[in-house]
Design a protein around this motif. Structure first.
Motif, PDB file in Angstrom:
ATOM      1  N   ARG A 150      15.519  -8.168  81.131  1.00 52.09           N
ATOM      2  CA  ARG A 150      16.256  -8.718  79.954  1.00 52.09           C
ATOM      3  C   ARG A 150      17.689  -8.466  79.193  1.00 52.09           C
ATOM      4  NH1 ARG A 150      12.711  -8.152  75.880  1.00 52.09           N
ATOM      5  NH2 ARG A 150      14.233  -6.931  74.348  1.00 52.09           N
ATOM      6  N   ARG A 200       8.212   4.000  73.624  1.00 52.27           N
ATOM      7  CA  ARG A 200       7.431   4.437  72.901  1.00 52.27           C
ATOM      8  C   ARG A 200       6.713   6.102  72.349  1.00 52.27           C
ATOM      9  NH1 ARG A 200       4.639   1.233  69.763  1.00 52.27           N
ATOM     10  NH2 ARG A 200       5.191  -0.132  71.096  1.00 52.27           N
ATOM     11  N   TRP A 204      24.042   1.426  72.930  1.00 54.32           N
ATOM     12  CA  TRP A 204      23.192   1.318  72.802  1.00 54.32           C
ATOM     13  C   TRP A 204      23.007   3.002  71.712  1.00 54.32           C
ATOM     14  CZ3 TRP A 204      18.797  -1.266  74.565  1.00 54.32           C
ATOM     15  CH2 TRP A 204      19.310  -2.263  75.145  1.00 54.32           C
ATOM     16  N   ASN A 227       9.047  -5.200  76.056  1.00 49.75           N
ATOM     17  CA  ASN A 227       9.064  -3.585  75.890  1.00 49.75           C
ATOM     18  C   ASN A 227       8.449  -2.563  75.239  1.00 49.75           C
ATOM     19  OD1 ASN A 227      10.215  -4.846  74.169  1.00 49.75           O
ATOM     20  ND2 ASN A 227      12.533  -3.048  74.143  1.00 49.75           N
ATOM     21  N   ALA A 228       7.050  -2.931  75.367  1.00 44.55           N
ATOM     22  CA  ALA A 228       6.186  -2.536  74.525  1.00 44.55           C
ATOM     23  C   ALA A 228       6.280  -1.456  74.660  1.00 44.55           C
ATOM     24  CB  ALA A 228       4.911  -2.790  74.146  1.00 44.55           C
ATOM     25  N   CYS A 229       5.650  -0.590  76.119  1.00 41.21           N
ATOM     26  CA  CYS A 229       5.809   1.067  76.486  1.00 41.21           C
ATOM     27  C   CYS A 229       6.287   1.287  77.470  1.00 41.21           C
ATOM     28  CB  CYS A 229       4.336   1.353  76.445  1.00 41.21           C
ATOM     29  SG  CYS A 229       4.056  -0.093  78.672  1.00 41.21           S
ATOM     30  N   ASP A 267      26.112  -4.386  88.960  1.00 40.93           N
ATOM     31  CA  ASP A 267      25.847  -2.909  88.685  1.00 40.93           C
ATOM     32  C   ASP A 267      24.777  -2.299  88.280  1.00 40.93           C
ATOM     33  OD1 ASP A 267      28.880  -2.868  89.150  1.00 40.93           O
ATOM     34  OD2 ASP A 267      28.922  -3.607  87.259  1.00 40.93           O
ATOM     35  N   GLN A 315       6.164   1.841  80.864  1.00 40.73           N
ATOM     36  CA  GLN A 315       4.748   3.123  80.994  1.00 40.73           C
ATOM     37  C   GLN A 315       3.806   2.083  82.014  1.00 40.73           C
ATOM     38  OE1 GLN A 315       3.268   5.688  78.898  1.00 40.73           O
ATOM     39  NE2 GLN A 315       4.916   8.030  79.872  1.00 40.73           N
ATOM     40  N   TYR A 336      13.782  -4.331  82.855  1.00 46.33           N
ATOM     41  CA  TYR A 336      15.375  -3.931  82.106  1.00 46.33           C
ATOM     42  C   TYR A 336      16.744  -5.102  82.593  1.00 46.33           C
ATOM     43  CZ  TYR A 336      19.707  -2.110  80.179  1.00 46.33           C
ATOM     44  OH  TYR A 336      21.017  -1.560  80.188  1.00 46.33           O
ATOM     45  N   MET A 347      29.864   1.295  85.441  1.00 45.61           N
ATOM     46  CA  MET A 347      28.627   0.990  85.297  1.00 45.61           C
ATOM     47  C   MET A 347      29.098  -0.406  84.130  1.00 45.61           C
ATOM     48  SD  MET A 347      25.229   2.811  83.892  1.00 45.61           S
ATOM     49  CE  MET A 347      25.866   4.163  83.710  1.00 45.61           C
ATOM     50  N   SER A 348      28.342  -1.533  84.087  1.00 48.08           N
ATOM     51  CA  SER A 348      29.110  -1.808  83.376  1.00 48.08           C
ATOM     52  C   SER A 348      27.249  -2.593  82.692  1.00 48.08           C
ATOM     53  CB  SER A 348      29.352  -3.342  83.484  1.00 48.08           C
ATOM     54  OG  SER A 348      28.940  -4.433  82.839  1.00 48.08           O
ATOM     55  N   THR A 349      27.076  -3.091  81.453  1.00 50.71           N
ATOM     56  CA  THR A 349      25.893  -3.570  80.351  1.00 50.71           C
ATOM     57  C   THR A 349      25.812  -5.357  79.950  1.00 50.71           C
ATOM     58  OG1 THR A 349      26.876  -2.826  78.176  1.00 50.71           O
ATOM     59  CG2 THR A 349      25.232  -1.274  79.285  1.00 50.71           C
ATOM     60  N   VAL A 352      16.788   0.691  70.287  1.00 50.86           N
ATOM     61  CA  VAL A 352      15.491   0.318  70.323  1.00 50.86           C
ATOM     62  C   VAL A 352      14.433   1.936  70.778  1.00 50.86           C
ATOM     63  CG1 VAL A 352      13.825  -1.141  72.528  1.00 50.86           C
ATOM     64  CG2 VAL A 352      16.243  -1.892  71.664  1.00 50.86           C
ATOM     65  N   SER A 375      13.941  -6.418  69.391  1.00 47.15           N
ATOM     66  CA  SER A 375      14.392  -5.460  70.843  1.00 47.15           C
ATOM     67  C   SER A 375      15.094  -6.304  71.348  1.00 47.15           C
ATOM     68  CB  SER A 375      13.349  -4.643  71.372  1.00 47.15           C
ATOM     69  OG  SER A 375      11.955  -5.673  71.064  1.00 47.15           O
ATOM     70  N   SER A 389       2.191   8.474  73.283  1.00 50.39           N
ATOM     71  CA  SER A 389       1.866   7.244  74.179  1.00 50.39           C
ATOM     72  C   SER A 389       1.077   6.597  74.705  1.00 50.39           C
ATOM     73  CB  SER A 389       2.395   8.091  75.959  1.00 50.39           C
ATOM     74  OG  SER A 389       1.412   8.671  75.968  1.00 50.39           O
ATOM     75  N   ARG A 425      21.495  10.360  78.798  1.00 50.64           N
ATOM     76  CA  ARG A 425      21.416  11.242  79.551  1.00 50.64           C
ATOM     77  C   ARG A 425      22.448  12.772  78.642  1.00 50.64           C
ATOM     78  NH1 ARG A 425      23.495   9.689  85.291  1.00 50.64           N
ATOM     79  NH2 ARG A 425      21.141   8.807  86.230  1.00 50.64           N
ATOM     80  N   HIS A 468      25.615   2.279  77.635  1.00 55.17           N
ATOM     81  CA  HIS A 468      23.797   2.473  78.272  1.00 55.17           C
ATOM     82  C   HIS A 468      23.126   2.779  77.641  1.00 55.17           C
ATOM     83  CE1 HIS A 468      21.161   1.464  81.731  1.00 55.17           C
ATOM     84  NE2 HIS A 468      22.048   0.533  82.045  1.00 55.17           N
ATOM     85  N   PRO A 469      22.436   2.452  77.850  1.00 56.90           N
ATOM     86  CA  PRO A 469      20.898   3.489  77.218  1.00 56.90           C
ATOM     87  C   PRO A 469      20.140   4.648  78.201  1.00 56.90           C
ATOM     88  CG  PRO A 469      19.862   1.209  77.367  1.00 56.90           C
ATOM     89  CD  PRO A 469      21.129   1.122  77.392  1.00 56.90           C
ATOM     90  N   GLU A 470      20.817   4.966  79.495  1.00 59.09           N
ATOM     91  CA  GLU A 470      21.123   5.600  80.067  1.00 59.09           C
ATOM     92  C   GLU A 470      22.255   6.840  80.342  1.00 59.09           C
ATOM     93  OE1 GLU A 470      18.346   6.986  81.743  1.00 59.09           O
ATOM     94  OE2 GLU A 470      19.091   8.464  82.833  1.00 59.09           O
ATOM     95  N   TRP A 484      22.084   0.448  87.583  1.00 57.00           N
ATOM     96  CA  TRP A 484      21.966   1.746  87.868  1.00 57.00           C
ATOM     97  C   TRP A 484      20.473   1.676  88.659  1.00 57.00           C
ATOM     98  CZ3 TRP A 484      18.350   4.215  84.534  1.00 57.00           C
ATOM     99  CH2 TRP A 484      18.008   5.194  84.762  1.00 57.00           C
ATOM    100  N   ARG A 501      20.283  -8.632  81.346  1.00 56.00           N
ATOM    101  CA  ARG A 501      21.019  -8.540  82.518  1.00 56.00           C
ATOM    102  C   ARG A 501      21.438  -9.831  83.116  1.00 56.00           C
ATOM    103  NH1 ARG A 501      24.285  -4.739  84.225  1.00 56.00           N
ATOM    104  NH2 ARG A 501      23.250  -2.298  84.124  1.00 56.00           N
ATOM    105  N   PRO A 504       8.737  -2.161  69.600  1.00 54.69           N
ATOM    106  CA  PRO A 504       9.426  -0.853  68.530  1.00 54.69           C
ATOM    107  C   PRO A 504       9.851  -0.915  68.093  1.00 54.69           C
ATOM    108  CG  PRO A 504       9.915  -2.093  70.808  1.00 54.69           C
ATOM    109  CD  PRO A 504       8.656  -2.839  70.677  1.00 54.69           C
ATOM    110  N   LYS A 563      23.017  -1.308  68.985  1.00 51.65           N
ATOM    111  CA  LYS A 563      22.057  -0.954  69.436  1.00 51.65           C
ATOM    112  C   LYS A 563      20.623  -0.235  69.297  1.00 51.65           C
ATOM    113  CE  LYS A 563      18.557  -4.250  71.975  1.00 51.65           C
ATOM    114  NZ  LYS A 563      18.009  -4.850  72.692  1.00 51.65           N
TER     115      LYS A 563
END
Ligand code: FES
Ligand code: FES
Lengths: 817, 162
Positions: B28, A321, A80, B38-40, B16, B42, B25, A1-3, A318, A71, A741, A157, A151-153, B18, B30, A241, A316
């Motif tokens: 913004r 919400r 991240w 990106n404010a919520c 790549d 949701q 995402y 995985m690359s960002t 971010v 952001s 939220s 995790r 990566h944010p994910e 995911w 990639r 945000p 970074k």
């Protein structure tokens, strides 16, 4: 995985036309950061000076999607950051195990408080907040550990793999619990780092004026009304945000690109935690998506810097919400008791109030909020005898601090409700009762401070009353989308009742109580491309309020030039103070004015030396040096030649003093500002639904430097007040936030928001630059009570708690207000 | 996975990706189009609104894989042909409808879509169409002004063209 993005364009460095500052080697590293670009096209701005409404210099970039918000920042090779937050409001931390999280591929660092190189606590007024929790949790969502990943994910995790063992404790959340630490314990133990507090009281302020409130004073009143009022916890809910990018610099320092309200005070709090001298922590403002007080405290700043320091890579952060709801302070919820006495003919005799603000886990700006509540809590009225007591509590609820209206909002709901009840009791028109008691220039506040600038409270009320009312509901020609319930088609007019309500409020402008509030501006005048060009450099946070537009207007007005470049805001210049308290146009606008005037004098002086001018009437206009008597003398281009005039000035407002702790006496406020409102509502009394039909505002702004922005500020302020009146509340039960939220925390949509006619008055304040008056907060203070008054008018319900919810409207019994 | 689609008329390709990533995402982070906000994330605020095959959607709710071979148009693609501002963009600037501007990209796409469908919307139509786009700064009055202005200019433009 690359960002890494292969197609992401790298952007030019500083293209604002600014002279590069002496900065560290980090300048090169930061070149890909887009924030520098945000003000590039100011040179195409209109020619207007003050009083005009030139368009925003950043507007074009914003509508193109090219304006770089915090952001949006991007750096090659960046990581991240993310925080682990506590699910409990009060707990002891028994252990933290980060080993599994560290083992996740793509994770570069996991930090706890043990990894902090410098001071572990910070805070705006009291350094009581740990940068990462130490042994104890004091509120739901408190940050315990940090992760940096590719990566944010990955970061998300890894955060889930941090193992924390808690000893969960019963949270201290009610006023009764807070005030009885012997039974319920302390949020902060008495020996811990507190300056103003005792027990779980973070700060308190009393005020007594006249004879105070005694049995003798009470006996002077023919009519007495009293009541208990509640205000829920409101959130700033800015759309952008919390976010920013920390870049490690070659000199061992950190460059932080950040959305904030106050660059210098961020830096003051960040540097000690990083163990760095302040000059090694350099902040540059990145694009800010709204603030409203919520960015006055630190959120992710220290966290991003700590991770960057540790990994030696740009980091970074971010917020999502929900994290934003946990990561910033909110408006203090309040419980208030008010009692007013008046004579039969409607003159106020006394006011007695106790205002209890829940400050949550950490102090933030609570002391100043308390000062405002106590000193403004009687409202814009002349009351011979006053007793006020305002306190902020420490609790295990979310921390509360600055939000638009700052302590004055809660009180206004209390005193304005009281005014309506008093009017009802006396059989008087509520507007007339207010006018009868309204303060005016020359009157004394209960603090003993004379109001030494125009205070047209009675006139504002008259004007708002005289504005035409919207047409009555026409059931024969109805667009059901305009009814309460709107698109849900809940009614075709049956069960709908209309009501009208009025209110007025008072707010202070600028920082009070002896704070040396100042701002710094540098103005540079030089010839570029055959034209005189002014550069304005300040550290003012542009959060959407339009300060950048106004600065250019001031420079044009003072220097007679068309072209103005705004330098990006950074810590390369002295502090501008906070973009809050309705103070930035007053303070930083004032500093730009002073610096521009100094540049003008220097240029004219140069002409005198060169040409021996003897006129005293020389000004700069249209790019020329002009004498009123003798006409144009020389072009600024010729007079300047290759020289640049570059001067920096500070603007301090007149000094104030802290209020006396017991009596609340003292010249504590710089300036007062007033707004009056009228609300018209339709209420579906069967379903408890409210539609605000119109919300009118009349405000004295002293001098409108940019009428378009001024009106925009007033409308925006009214809308946040509408939110507090009928929908906005962070629901906290047993210290836990239940609605973090935008699905569950509701802010007004365009369907909820009515037309907002605005009338502005311009009565100059002799003490302020150009006679101006801070604008942004007054409508947020005043508008909420008018909406609730209108709902009462429609329903006959007492409504002593805001936000007013459907169940209040359908289950409360009509009765005496 | 690899995702290929067109963004503002140009073919783009992201590697790549995911499978949980959103279109927002991908745009913004990639493919270098950070204009959608990106404010919520949701589907509640509308800040991330883009056209997907001509229909406005919240890009935060669209999985990246769903846009394979489809057409996306973002705020960055709303400009005029000459490189200047598009009609809706200009109206927002002129009306003072931009304060912090974070809501603006989404509002522009939604307004553009509204005016495509109905060039002279009533105030109720405007409010209905924009009710999924939150703005925290303006109080919406100036946004109403901007949409009315864009509508008037669009109709005037049509009149001239006819
Ligand atoms: S970010 Fe997609 S709707 Fe809010
Ligand atoms: S302008 Fe700030 S959210 Fe709309």
């Amino acid at each position: 995985m690359s960002t890494k993005s292969s197609t992401k364009p790298s952007t030019e460095p500083d293209v604002s036309g600014a002279t590069p500052d002496a900065r560290s080697g980090a300048r090169t590293a930061a070149r890909t950061i887009q924030g520098q670009k945000n003000l590039q096209d100011i040179r195409q701005a209109s020619k207007d000076g003050i009083g005009g409404s030139p368009l925003r210099p950043d507007g074009t970039l914003k509508v193109r999607g090219e304006f770089a918000y915090s952001s949006d920042l991007w750096h090659e090779d960046m990581l991240w950051g993310m925080a682990l937050r506590s699910p409990h409001p009060r707990a002891n931390i028994l252990s933290v195990d980060v080993s599994e999280a560290l083992a996740v591929p793509g994770v570069y660092a996991v930090l706890t408080h043990e990894d902090i190189p410098g001071a572990k606590y910070y805070g705006l007024e009291i350094a009581d907040q740990p940068a990462l929790a130490i042994d104890r949790i004091r509120y739901h969502g408190e940050a315990i550990a940090l992760v940096a990943a590719d990566h944010p994910e990955t970061a998300r995790r890894a955060v889930k793999k941090i193992r924390v063992e808690y000893e969960v404790l019963t949270p201290i959340v009610t006023e009764e619990q807070c005030l009885d630490p012997a039974t319920h314990g302390y949020v902060h133990e008495p020996h811990e780092y507190k300056s103003h507090a005792h027990g779980n009281i973070c700060h308190e302020q009393r005020l007594v004026s006249g004879l105070g409130v005694t049995d003798e004073v009470r006996a002077l009143a023919d009519v007495v009304v009293s009541g208990t009022y509640e205000v829920g916890m409101q959130d700033q809910a800015f759309l952008g945000p919390e976010s920013g990018l920390a870049v490690p610099a070659e000199d061992g320092g950190i460059d932080l690109y950040i959305a904030t309200q106050w660059l210098h005070v961020d830096r003051q709090q960040i540097a000690p935690v990083l163990g760095l001298p302040e000059e090694k922590v350099r902040l540059t403002l990145a694009g800010v998506g709204g603030a409203f007080g919520g960015r006055e405290d630190l959120s992710m700043q220290i966290h991003a810097c700590l991770l960057a320091q540790r990994t030696d890579k740009p980091v970074k952060i971010v917020y999502a919400r929900d994290e934003s709801f946990f990561g910033h302070v909110h408006r203090h919820p309040a419980r208030m008791f008010y009692e007013h006495g008046a004579t039969r003919d409607g003159r106020l005799v006394y006011a007695d109030a106790r205002i209890v603000l829940d400050g949550g886990a950490y102090a933030s700006a609570s002391p100043a909020v308390v000062g405002n509540a106590a000193s403004l809590g009687h409202g814009p009225y002349v009351i011979p005898n006053v007793r006020m007591h305002a306190i902020a509590l420490y609790s295990n609820n979310p921390s509360c601090g600055a939000m638009r209206g700052f302590g004055a909002v809660q009180a206004a709901f209390g005193y304005e409700t009281q005014m309506d009840r008093l009017a009802a009791e006396l059989g008087m028109d509520p507007v007339e009762l207010r006018q009868l008691n309204a303060v005016k220039q020359g009157d004394l506040m209960p603090t003993g401070q004379e109001i030494d600038a125009p205070a047209p409270v009675a006139d504002l009320l008259q004007r708002v009353k005289d504005m035409p009312l919207p047409p009555p509901l026409d059931l024969d020609d109805l667009d059901v989308r305009q009814l309460p319930g709107a698109l849900s088609n809940t009614s075709h007019g049956e069960g709908i009742v209309r009501g009208v309500g009025y209110s007025v409020g008072i707010k202070n402008v600028g920082f009070s109580e002896g704070f040396d509030d100042y701002s710094t501006a540098r103005v540079r005048l030089e010839v570029i491309g055959g034209e005189p060009v002014a550069l304005v450099h300040t550290a003012m946070a542009e959060v959407g309020q339009g300060g950048v537009t106004v600065h250019a207007q001031i420079a044009r007005t003072e220097l007679g030039v068309e072209q103005v470049t705004i330098h990006p805001a950074d810590t390369g210049i002295g502090s501008a103070g906070s973009t809050s308290a309705s103070r930035q146009t007053y303070m930083t606008g004032g500093a730009v004015k002073l610096a521009a005037e100094a540049v003008r004098h220097a240029l004219i002086e140069k002409g005198r030396r060169r040409y021996g001018w003897t006129w005293n009437d020389i000004t700069l206009t249209g790019g020329k040096v002009v004498s009123a008597a003798a006409g144009p003398l020389v072009s600024m281009v010729d007079l300047l030649g290759d020289d640049a005039i570059d001067l920096t000035r500070e603007h301090h407002h007149r000094p104030t003093v802290p209020f006396d702790k017991e009596t609340g006496q003292g010249f504590g406020h710089v300036q007062y500002t007033f707004c009056a409102n009228r609300a018209v509502v339709d209420v579906d009394v069967e379903l408890g639904l409210v539609k605000v039909v119109e919300l009118t505002a009349v405000q004295d702004v002293g001098k409108a430097l940019n009428p378009l922005s001024v009106v925009g500020q007033i409308q925006g302020g009214c809308t946040q007040a509408l939110g507090l009146a009928v929908m906005e509340e962070i629901i906290v039960r047993d210290g836990k936030v239940r609605n973090a939220s935008f699905t569950d925390y509701l802010i007004p949509t365009i369907l909820d928001t009515p037309p907002i006619p605005v009338e502005i008055l311009e009565l100059p304040d002799p003490n302020a630059p150009y006679g101006l008056r801070g604008v942004g907060e007054a409508p947020t203070v005043s508008a909420t009570p008018s909406i609730v008054a209108a709902i009462r008018n429609a329903t006959g319900l007492a409504l002593r708690r805001i936000p007013v919810r459907p169940e209040h409207l359908t289950t409360e019994r009509p009765g005496a207000l | 996975m690899r995702v290929t689609f067109t963004a503002n008329g140009k073919p783009v390709e992201a590697d790549d990706v995911w499978e949980g990533e959103s279109l927002l995402y991908v745009l913004r982070e990639r493919v270098g189009l950070p204009g959608s906000k990106n404010a919520c994330e949701q589907g509640e605020c509308g800040s991330c609104t883009v056209y997907l095959d001509g229909v406005p959607v919240c890009s935060c709710l669209v999985a990246a894989g769903q846009v394979q071979d489809r057409e996306v148009r973002t705020v960055e693609g709303l400009g005029g042909e000459d490189g200047g501002l598009g009609l809706v963009q200009q109206a927002f600037v002129d009306a003072g409808a931009v304060q912090c501007g974070f809501c603006t990209p989404g509002l522009l796409v939604q307004t553009d879509a509204l005016l495509e469908q109905e060039s002279q919307p009533s105030d109720s139509d405007i409010r209905e169409a924009l009710s999924g786009n939150l703005c925290r700064c303006t109080g919406y009055e100036k946004i109403m002004d901007a949409v009315r202005l864009a509508s008037a200019r669009k109709c005037a433009g049509k009149a001239v063209a006819e």
